[in-house]
Design an enzyme around this catalytic site. Structure first.
Site, PDB file in Angstrom:
ATOM      1  NE  ARG A 123       3.037  -2.202   5.302  1.00 49.82           N
ATOM      2  CZ  ARG A 123       3.776  -3.192   4.807  1.00 49.82           C
ATOM      3  NH1 ARG A 123       3.579  -3.643   3.585  1.00 49.82           N
ATOM      4  NH2 ARG A 123       4.731  -3.745   5.536  1.00 49.82           N
ATOM      5  CE  LYS A 188      -2.532  -1.269  -1.703  1.00 47.94           C
ATOM      6  NZ  LYS A 188      -1.280  -1.237  -0.988  1.00 47.94           N
ATOM      7  NE  ARG A 319       6.753  -6.489  -5.342  1.00 47.38           N
ATOM      8  CZ  ARG A 319       6.103  -5.692  -4.492  1.00 47.38           C
ATOM      9  NH1 ARG A 319       5.092  -6.163  -3.796  1.00 47.38           N
ATOM     10  NH2 ARG A 319       6.437  -4.436  -4.316  1.00 47.38           N
TER      11      ARG A 319
HETATM   12  C1  BTN Z   1      -0.894   1.049   1.690  1.00 52.33           C
HETATM   13  O1  BTN Z   1      -1.527   0.167   1.134  1.00 52.33           O
HETATM   14  O2  BTN Z   1       0.294   1.250   1.412  1.00 52.33           O
HETATM   15  C2  BTN Z   1      -1.594   1.908   2.718  1.00 52.33           C
HETATM   16  C3  BTN Z   1      -2.425   2.981   2.077  1.00 52.33           C
HETATM   17  C4  BTN Z   1      -3.153   3.852   3.078  1.00 52.33           C
HETATM   18  C5  BTN Z   1      -3.806   5.056   2.431  1.00 52.33           C
HETATM   19  C6  BTN Z   1      -4.648   5.838   3.409  1.00 52.33           C
HETATM   20  S1  BTN Z   1      -5.657   7.047   2.616  1.00 52.33           S
HETATM   21  C7  BTN Z   1      -6.082   7.710   4.167  1.00 52.33           C
HETATM   22  C8  BTN Z   1      -4.802   7.739   4.975  1.00 52.33           C
HETATM   23  N1  BTN Z   1      -4.021   8.916   4.674  1.00 52.33           N
HETATM   24  C9  BTN Z   1      -2.860   8.607   4.100  1.00 52.33           C
HETATM   25  O3  BTN Z   1      -2.002   9.436   3.740  1.00 52.33           O
HETATM   26  N2  BTN Z   1      -2.735   7.284   3.982  1.00 52.33           N
HETATM   27  C10 BTN Z   1      -3.903   6.596   4.497  1.00 52.33           C
END
Ligand code: BTN
Length: 324
Positions: A123, A188, A319
């Site tokens: 994100r 996380k 946060r």
């Molecule tokens: C976040 O927490 O910000 C979301 C992370 C999401 C990561 C996954 S890995 C598979 C898919 N491909 C990506 O480029 N992003 C999601």
């Protein structure tokens, strides 16, 4: 995609030494080719031990993803919902692979895993650190006829699904941070990235991307406190991949009927910041208050000066308010 590279990893997968000539002989390639692939693996962060006498080793071994192993373990109802399962050696982002398939007109139940992402996204345009062969990077597509309104809260529901899967391996300290971070002991361990395509009020396609840290290699730098599941449970990558598909595909198939209401109470039971001081950064302001769970559409509720307000939107970040 290089089959040779994956076959080399497979031959070194159980963590034993294998000589360069044995690798070359089994694969029908030159020793130089073997060496080039090993060098590529090292560039991708895979540790390779070299011994003049015994050859090459991946210390601790490595379990590659296998469509055969994933599909064998997936529940019957989820298996019926998979129209195509792809496992890529390395790609930019599995979400982009799924997007390209949707653009080609292939929308429903296309599932893509990658051993490595060179441009994994999180994100707020953040990088999702995606080294080779250790964690899970997965995306799949789903088609909704009812437009974006039917998808309210879906990304939170997916977080609940991932949390349930982690708990199914006997891990108890799982929590969720709004909107869809998955935490283990407050650090996380995974995240969900939902992307929408098509008509927001009609037929639309959703790309569900899930990243879950399972065994992050040593020395990886990530800009926030993080954890990985291998610290809490002994889980195979294929086993985890099957469990995620078994949980998430039926959830997507039923979502336009159930909506977020089926997941609301459970999301709040996992809420890491319920009744805790939090700080929301919205595009226009910072909101400080106490987390009061989420609304029935998945908006975060914050109480400030005795008034509870709800906030939603992809630009908002939450946060803990440690100054409180
Ligand atoms: C976040 O927490 O910000 C979301 C992370 C999401 C990561 C996954 S890995 C598979 C898919 N491909 C990506 O480029 N992003 C999601």
């Amino acid at each position: 995609m290089s089959d040779t590279l994956l076959r080399i990893v497979d031959l070194l997968g159980d963590g034993d030494f294998v000589s360069g000539s044995a690798l070359a002989g089994v694969l029908g390639v030159s020793r130089t080719t073997v060496w080039k692939h090993l060098k590529k693996l090292e560039e991708w962060g895979v540790p390779i031990e070299k011994s003049r006498r015994y050859g090459y080793q991946i210390p601790g071994g490595m379990e590659l993803l296998s469509d055969k192993h994933i599909i064998r373990r997936v529940s019957g109802s989820a298996r019926e919902l998979v129209s195509c399962l792809k496992i890529l050696e390395s790609t930019g982002s599995t979400n982009s692979v799924v997007r390209a398939r949707i653009e080609e007109g292939f929308a429903q139940g296309f599932v893509c895993f990658a051993e490595r992402q060179s441009g994994g996204r999180g994100r707020h345009g953040r990088e999702w650190v995606s080294p080779f062969g250790r964690n899970l990077y997965m995306s799949f597509s789903w088609h909704f006829e009812e437009g974006a309104a039917a998808l309210e809260g879906l990304s939170l529901a997916v977080g609940v699904g991932v949390a349930r899967v982690i708990e199914s391996f006997g891990v108890h300290d799982v929590a969720l941070k709004w909107p869809n971070d998955i935490l283990l002991s407050r650090q996380k361990v995974g995240g969900v990235l939902l992307e929408m395509m098509g008509d927001p009020v009609g037929s639309c396609k959703v790309i569900v991307g899930v990243g879950l840290n399972l065994g992050m290699p040593k020395g990886v730098e990530i800009g926030q406190p993080w954890s990985d599941l291998s610290r809490y449970a002994k889980v195979g990558r294929n086993e985890l991949a099957s469990a995620l598909l078994s949980e998430l595909l039926p959830m997507l198939a039923d979502y336009s009927g159930s909506g977020f209401s089926d997941y609301h109470a459970q999301w709040e039971s996992y809420d890491a910041y319920r009744n805790s001081p939090i700080k929301l950064q919205t595009p226009r302001m910072i909101v400080k208050g106490v987390g009061r769970g989420v609304s029935n559409t998945g908006a975060i509720k914050v109480e400030s000066n005795g008034v509870i307000e709800s906030y939603s939107g992809g630009e908002i970040s939450l946060r803990p308010d440690n100054d409180h």
